[in-house]
Design an enzyme around this catalytic site. Structure first.
Site, PDB file in Angstrom:
ATOM      1  N   ARG A   1       0.824  -1.220   0.000  1.00  0.00           N
ATOM      2  CA  ARG A   1       0.000   0.000   0.000  1.00  0.00           C
ATOM      3  C   ARG A   1       0.853   1.262   0.000  1.00  0.00           C
ATOM      4  NH1 ARG A   1      -3.579  -0.306   4.990  1.00  0.00           N
ATOM      5  NH2 ARG A   1      -1.664  -1.214   5.743  1.00  0.00           N
TER       6      ARG A   1
ATOM      7  N   ASN B   1      -6.133  -2.631   2.051  1.00  0.00           N
ATOM      8  CA  ASN B   1      -6.096  -4.080   2.164  1.00  0.00           C
ATOM      9  C   ASN B   1      -7.522  -4.611   2.229  1.00  0.00           C
ATOM     10  OD1 ASN B   1      -3.311  -4.355   2.223  1.00  0.00           O
ATOM     11  ND2 ASN B   1      -3.192  -4.300   4.447  1.00  0.00           N
TER      12      ASN B   1
END
Length: 93
Positions: free
Chosen positions: A21, A39
């Site tokens: 990320r 996520n």
């Protein structure tokens, strides 16, 4: 800036616990994209990104590679109609 493109991606593989990320946010910001990354409970990563067509294509290619430690198996890519564009690229939870 040229033609805008908006995509929704689901990245499969070993993409959680490898800084995916944060690395995606950095890559998106370098390409001047707007959107978000998060996520998912199934260990995938979800990305929504908007920007110049060329930048989106480069970002998708980056997503296949990801950061060191990631092993991307597949990416589901869905093109969306241009919608509300947020002002930056964010990691959301």
């Amino acid at each position: 800036m040229g033609t805008l493109k908006h995509v929704h991606l689901i990245v499969h593989g070993r993409v959680q616990g490898v800084w995916y990320r944060a690395s995606a946010k950095e890559a998106a910001e370098k390409l001047e994209l707007k959107g978000w990354v998060r996520n998912l409970p199934d260990r995938c990563v979800e990305i929504d990104a908007s920007g110049d067509v060329d930048s989106i294509e480069k970002f998708i290619q980056w997503c296949y590679q990801g950061p060191p430690g990631a092993r991307v198996t597949t990416i589901d890519v869905q093109e969306l109609e241009a919608g509300v564009i947020i002002e930056n690229f964010q990691i959301i939870r």
